[in-house]
Design an enzyme around this catalytic site. Sequence first.
Site, PDB file in Angstrom:
ATOM      1  N   GLU A  72      14.722   8.631 -16.398  1.00 44.29           N
ATOM      2  CA  GLU A  72      13.439   8.966 -16.064  1.00 44.29           C
ATOM      3  C   GLU A  72      12.666   8.572 -17.492  1.00 44.29           C
ATOM      4  O   GLU A  72      12.971   9.418 -18.403  1.00 44.29           O
ATOM      5  CB  GLU A  72      13.330  10.568 -15.865  1.00 44.29           C
ATOM      6  CG  GLU A  72      13.981  10.663 -14.514  1.00 44.29           C
ATOM      7  CD  GLU A  72      13.893  12.501 -14.094  1.00 44.29           C
ATOM      8  OE1 GLU A  72      13.410  13.095 -15.029  1.00 44.29           O
ATOM      9  OE2 GLU A  72      14.321  12.642 -13.124  1.00 44.29           O
ATOM     10  N   ALA A 117      12.800   5.848 -12.986  1.00 42.46           N
ATOM     11  CA  ALA A 117      11.838   6.368 -12.369  1.00 42.46           C
ATOM     12  C   ALA A 117      10.659   6.731 -13.459  1.00 42.46           C
ATOM     13  O   ALA A 117      10.811   7.461 -14.481  1.00 42.46           O
ATOM     14  CB  ALA A 117      12.285   7.821 -11.953  1.00 42.46           C
ATOM     15  N   GLY A 176       0.899  -1.315   0.052  1.00 38.49           N
ATOM     16  CA  GLY A 176       0.124   0.182   0.006  1.00 38.49           C
ATOM     17  C   GLY A 176       0.804   1.196  -0.138  1.00 38.49           C
ATOM     18  O   GLY A 176       2.223   1.279   0.104  1.00 38.49           O
ATOM     19  N   ALA A 177       0.036   2.396  -0.112  1.00 37.30           N
ATOM     20  CA  ALA A 177       1.059   3.707  -0.073  1.00 37.30           C
ATOM     21  C   ALA A 177       1.512   3.699   1.484  1.00 37.30           C
ATOM     22  O   ALA A 177       0.744   3.546   2.392  1.00 37.30           O
ATOM     23  CB  ALA A 177      -0.247   4.694  -0.257  1.00 37.30           C
ATOM     24  N   HIS A 222      12.551  10.887  -2.823  1.00 38.57           N
ATOM     25  CA  HIS A 222      13.057   9.528  -3.512  1.00 38.57           C
ATOM     26  C   HIS A 222      14.316   9.727  -3.749  1.00 38.57           C
ATOM     27  O   HIS A 222      15.238   8.954  -3.445  1.00 38.57           O
ATOM     28  CB  HIS A 222      12.110   9.136  -4.578  1.00 38.57           C
ATOM     29  CG  HIS A 222      10.778   8.522  -4.239  1.00 38.57           C
ATOM     30  ND1 HIS A 222      11.092   6.847  -3.905  1.00 38.57           N
ATOM     31  CD2 HIS A 222       9.763   8.631  -3.955  1.00 38.57           C
ATOM     32  CE1 HIS A 222       9.751   6.463  -3.526  1.00 38.57           C
ATOM     33  NE2 HIS A 222       9.076   7.473  -3.474  1.00 38.57           N
ATOM     34  N   SER A 264       9.268   0.917  -1.258  1.00 41.91           N
ATOM     35  CA  SER A 264      10.241   1.457  -2.148  1.00 41.91           C
ATOM     36  C   SER A 264      11.715   1.327  -1.252  1.00 41.91           C
ATOM     37  O   SER A 264      12.597   1.088  -1.703  1.00 41.91           O
ATOM     38  CB  SER A 264      10.054   2.965  -2.423  1.00 41.91           C
ATOM     39  OG  SER A 264       9.105   3.016  -3.237  1.00 41.91           O
ATOM     40  N   SER A 284       7.696   8.470 -12.886  1.00 41.45           N
ATOM     41  CA  SER A 284       6.750   9.499 -12.541  1.00 41.45           C
ATOM     42  C   SER A 284       7.188  10.931 -13.504  1.00 41.45           C
ATOM     43  O   SER A 284       8.107  10.911 -13.861  1.00 41.45           O
ATOM     44  CB  SER A 284       7.201   9.856 -10.983  1.00 41.45           C
ATOM     45  OG  SER A 284       8.546  10.576 -11.023  1.00 41.45           O
TER      46      SER A 284
END
Length: 192
Positions: free
Chosen positions: A62, A34, A10-11, A50, A16, A36
């Site tokens: 990225e 990454a 979960g969040a 992060h 991570s 995001s």
Amino acid sequence: MSNIILVTGGARSGKSSFAESLCKNQNNRIAYIATSIAFDDEMKNRVKKHQESRPKEWKTYEIYKDIYSIIDEIGEKHDTVIMDCVTLMVNNLMFTYGIDVDKATSKELDELENYIRDQIEKLLDAVKKTNLYFVIVSNEIGMGIVPANKLSRIYSDFVGRANQLIGKYSDEVYFVVSGIPMKVKWWKWRDL
């Protein structure tokens, strides 16, 4: 031969951090993918945290689309890879695909999900052809109530099926709860 590890939870579960520790324990050349897009101040802050949590010598890529296209390049320079995370990759693929998901027809949604599945399958196929220790992080978002709005339900369904696909082809799967990792799969997909 590659080793694919899925870390889910979960969040704010600690997934991570646990995934990063798996990579650090490999004690070799590490790459960080990454997925995001820092589109607002909150996301920029998350990205910054992060970045600060991982060693400076890790090379960051990225990218959220066509990740498979850089796996050979990464494999030439690195032994270990962490990809964080599937849920952001799916989100970004959904919103850059070019349809209004809320108003999409069933056929359009099927095409979108097939596109996302294809992205994941191509990534897994590319990784399987390497000798990489490849850790994939994802959120387990399907353990709560069914979302009230269509977009959230579609997103939850897409991520759930993406996680199932990755889990099936992973050599190991960990579920992280309150910072505690639990190994839920420890056999190789190649043995199935």
